[in-house]
Design a protein around this motif. Structure first.
Motif, PDB file in Angstrom:
ATOM      1  N   GLY A   1       0.951  -0.861   0.328  1.00 16.48           N
ATOM      2  CA  GLY A   1       0.343   0.410   0.510  1.00 16.48           C
ATOM      3  C   GLY A   1       0.672   1.143  -0.003  1.00 16.48           C
ATOM      4  O   GLY A   1       0.188   2.150   0.453  1.00 16.48           O
ATOM      5  N   THR A   2       2.371   0.651   0.419  1.00 19.02           N
ATOM      6  CA  THR A   2       3.086   1.872  -0.202  1.00 19.02           C
ATOM      7  C   THR A   2       3.239   3.242  -1.039  1.00 19.02           C
ATOM      8  O   THR A   2       2.541   2.565  -2.136  1.00 19.02           O
ATOM      9  N   VAL A   3       2.880   4.314  -1.553  1.00 17.67           N
ATOM     10  CA  VAL A   3       2.656   5.559  -2.623  1.00 17.67           C
ATOM     11  C   VAL A   3       3.693   5.795  -2.819  1.00 17.67           C
ATOM     12  O   VAL A   3       3.753   6.946  -4.026  1.00 17.67           O
ATOM     13  N   HIS A   4       4.638   6.070  -2.159  1.00 12.33           N
ATOM     14  CA  HIS A   4       6.081   6.241  -2.817  1.00 12.33           C
ATOM     15  C   HIS A   4       7.007   6.592  -2.762  1.00 12.33           C
ATOM     16  O   HIS A   4       6.829   6.413  -0.768  1.00 12.33           O
ATOM     17  N   ASN A   5       8.072   6.082  -2.732  1.00 16.88           N
ATOM     18  CA  ASN A   5       9.267   5.497  -1.921  1.00 16.88           C
ATOM     19  C   ASN A   5      10.498   5.897  -2.746  1.00 16.88           C
ATOM     20  O   ASN A   5      11.658   5.219  -2.861  1.00 16.88           O
ATOM     21  N   LEU A   6      10.312   6.334  -3.917  1.00 17.79           N
ATOM     22  CA  LEU A   6      11.024   6.262  -5.377  1.00 17.79           C
ATOM     23  C   LEU A   6      12.412   7.160  -4.597  1.00 17.79           C
ATOM     24  O   LEU A   6      13.788   7.033  -5.152  1.00 17.79           O
ATOM     25  N   ASN A   7      12.035   8.581  -3.717  1.00 13.54           N
ATOM     26  CA  ASN A   7      13.520   8.862  -2.903  1.00 13.54           C
ATOM     27  C   ASN A   7      14.063   8.056  -2.163  1.00 13.54           C
ATOM     28  O   ASN A   7      15.164   7.693  -2.308  1.00 13.54           O
ATOM     29  N   GLU A   8      14.149   6.210  -1.212  1.00 20.25           N
ATOM     30  CA  GLU A   8      14.760   5.513  -0.931  1.00 20.25           C
ATOM     31  C   GLU A   8      15.428   4.996  -1.952  1.00 20.25           C
ATOM     32  O   GLU A   8      16.846   4.966  -1.682  1.00 20.25           O
ATOM     33  N   TYR A   9      14.799   4.802  -3.337  1.00 20.47           N
ATOM     34  CA  TYR A   9      16.185   4.076  -4.100  1.00 20.47           C
ATOM     35  C   TYR A   9      16.946   5.174  -4.720  1.00 20.47           C
ATOM     36  O   TYR A   9      17.694   4.414  -5.478  1.00 20.47           O
ATOM     37  N   MET A  10      16.645   6.477  -4.911  1.00 18.17           N
ATOM     38  CA  MET A  10      17.167   7.542  -5.860  1.00 18.17           C
ATOM     39  C   MET A  10      17.801   7.641  -5.049  1.00 18.17           C
ATOM     40  O   MET A  10      19.560   8.870  -5.075  1.00 18.17           O
ATOM     41  N   ASP A  11      18.433   7.893  -3.531  1.00 21.03           N
ATOM     42  CA  ASP A  11      19.203   7.711  -2.648  1.00 21.03           C
ATOM     43  C   ASP A  11      20.337   7.420  -2.654  1.00 21.03           C
ATOM     44  O   ASP A  11      20.692   5.653  -1.852  1.00 21.03           O
ATOM     45  N   ILE A  12      21.580   7.521  -3.336  1.00 24.67           N
ATOM     46  CA  ILE A  12      22.621   6.771  -3.892  1.00 24.67           C
ATOM     47  C   ILE A  12      24.154   7.863  -3.827  1.00 24.67           C
ATOM     48  O   ILE A  12      24.518   8.768  -3.927  1.00 24.67           O
ATOM     49  N   LYS A  13      24.823   7.021  -2.716  1.00 28.08           N
ATOM     50  CA  LYS A  13      25.657   7.772  -1.773  1.00 28.08           C
ATOM     51  C   LYS A  13      27.144   6.765  -1.901  1.00 28.08           C
ATOM     52  O   LYS A  13      27.167   5.708  -1.872  1.00 28.08           O
ATOM     53  N   ALA A  14      28.366   7.841  -2.091  1.00 28.34           N
ATOM     54  CA  ALA A  14      29.939   7.284  -2.131  1.00 28.34           C
ATOM     55  C   ALA A  14      30.024   6.425  -1.051  1.00 28.34           C
ATOM     56  O   ALA A  14      30.669   5.769  -1.227  1.00 28.34           O
ATOM     57  N   ALA A  15      29.492   6.682   0.133  1.00 26.01           N
ATOM     58  CA  ALA A  15      29.745   6.604   1.364  1.00 26.01           C
ATOM     59  C   ALA A  15      28.884   5.550   1.610  1.00 26.01           C
ATOM     60  O   ALA A  15      29.638   4.034   2.579  1.00 26.01           O
ATOM     61  N   ASP A  16      28.446   4.554   1.008  1.00 31.26           N
ATOM     62  CA  ASP A  16      27.353   4.206   1.166  1.00 31.26           C
ATOM     63  C   ASP A  16      27.605   2.585   0.605  1.00 31.26           C
ATOM     64  O   ASP A  16      27.574   1.221   0.494  1.00 31.26           O
ATOM     65  N   ALA A  17      28.471   2.791  -0.774  1.00 29.19           N
ATOM     66  CA  ALA A  17      29.175   2.130  -1.241  1.00 29.19           C
ATOM     67  C   ALA A  17      29.876   0.595  -0.751  1.00 29.19           C
ATOM     68  O   ALA A  17      30.966   0.627  -0.533  1.00 29.19           O
ATOM     69  N   VAL A  18      29.592  -0.728  -1.015  1.00 30.22           N
ATOM     70  CA  VAL A  18      29.796  -1.849  -0.702  1.00 30.22           C
ATOM     71  C   VAL A  18      31.420  -1.462  -0.741  1.00 30.22           C
ATOM     72  O   VAL A  18      31.943  -1.314  -1.801  1.00 30.22           O
ATOM     73  N   GLU A  19      32.371  -2.199  -0.637  1.00 23.92           N
ATOM     74  CA  GLU A  19      33.797  -2.651  -1.356  1.00 23.92           C
ATOM     75  C   GLU A  19      34.364  -2.979  -1.839  1.00 23.92           C
ATOM     76  O   GLU A  19      35.199  -3.448  -2.399  1.00 23.92           O
ATOM     77  N   ASN A  20      33.764  -4.067  -1.416  1.00 25.71           N
ATOM     78  CA  ASN A  20      33.740  -5.614  -2.593  1.00 25.71           C
ATOM     79  C   ASN A  20      32.545  -6.361  -2.948  1.00 25.71           C
ATOM     80  O   ASN A  20      31.967  -6.417  -2.315  1.00 25.71           O
ATOM     81  N   VAL A  21      32.801  -7.129  -3.970  1.00 29.24           N
ATOM     82  CA  VAL A  21      31.695  -7.732  -4.487  1.00 29.24           C
ATOM     83  C   VAL A  21      31.705  -9.242  -4.340  1.00 29.24           C
ATOM     84  O   VAL A  21      33.256  -9.942  -4.858  1.00 29.24           O
ATOM     85  N   ASP A  22      31.112  -9.814  -2.609  1.00 35.27           N
ATOM     86  CA  ASP A  22      31.137 -11.011  -2.947  1.00 35.27           C
ATOM     87  C   ASP A  22      29.494 -11.806  -2.665  1.00 35.27           C
ATOM     88  O   ASP A  22      29.086 -10.675  -2.759  1.00 35.27           O
ATOM     89  N   ASP A  23      30.146 -13.083  -2.115  1.00 36.71           N
ATOM     90  CA  ASP A  23      28.589 -13.863  -1.484  1.00 36.71           C
ATOM     91  C   ASP A  23      27.580 -12.908  -0.797  1.00 36.71           C
ATOM     92  O   ASP A  23      26.096 -13.068  -0.957  1.00 36.71           O
TER      93      ASP A  23
END
Length: 215
Positions: A165-187
């Motif tokens: 029933g959520t009507v808007h959460n686009l802002n959560e997906y498009m909130d992209i910061k360098a500090a949130d990037a993972v260090e390594n791609v693993d399992d």
């Protein structure tokens, strides 16, 4: 070099400046017409942005330049890892072949050799499509001026409402910061994408590695 397995882009709905909705319905259509797994398990939604909300992408249909350059605040594409392990990008805003092999798309659209200041580097939020299709919602508020007029004409269909029933959460997906990037791609990162609503954020040079690790 691009593959010869092109698809007629006109069979998919496209509304300029509503890339998140374009990608949402693209995934649904790929699942419905047998071009992807019925549950979307082979599809991934990718939001591209950064702290500055300014990302340079080439070969975009909306561009006024011969090289197709556009400076978006964010962009959304769909990536498919097919059963034969090939990886393709579905981008309804791109002037490139539709779909394009991932390596070709990254090379042509992001031009990795083009030097950018650190604050304009692109980051990628990867969300499993099967999760995205259940949880994403947009009432298009981000496309309205303070007086209520549209910045760009919206799609003809009703706004997307999430299963809960959520009507808007686009802002959560498009909130992209360098500090949130993972260090390594693993399992662990792969598992997070397959279980968490907002997936994970990676750096551009990790994008191809991520999809070669997906099984």
């Amino acid at each position: 070099m691009a593959s010869s397995a092109a698809v007629d882009v006109s069979q998919f709905d496209h509304t300029p400046y509503y890339c998140e909705e374009n990608a949402y319905f693209l995934c649904k259509n790929l699942c419905a017409n047998g071009m992807a797994q019925p549950d979307g398990s082979d599809l991934y939604i990718i939001f591209i942005s950064n702290d500055k909300k300014q990302i340079a992408l080439w070969h975009q249909k909306a561009s006024k330049f011969t090289d197709g350059l556009v400076l978006w605040d964010y962009h959304v594409i769909c990536v498919q890892r097919k059963t034969d392990s090939s990886i393709v990008v579905w981008d309804l805003d791109s002037a490139l072949q539709f779909p394009s092999p991932l390596a070709f798309y990254v090379s042509e659209t992001t031009r990795p050799w083009f030097q950018l200041f650190p604050e304009y580097q692109r980051f990628f939020r990867i969300v499993h499509a099967s999760i995205f299709l259940r949880h994403f919602a947009s009432d298009r508020r981000h496309m309205k001026e303070p007086d209520g007029t549209w910045q760009a004409q919206p799609p003809a269909n009703d706004p997307i409402v999430a299963e809960d029933g959520t009507v808007h959460n686009l802002n959560e997906y498009m909130d992209i910061k360098a500090a949130d990037a993972v260090e390594n791609v693993d399992d662990g990162v792969i598992n997070t994408v397959h279980s968490e609503k907002l997936g994970i954020v990676i750096k551009q040079d990790q994008l191809e590695k991520f999809f070669t690790h997906v099984t």
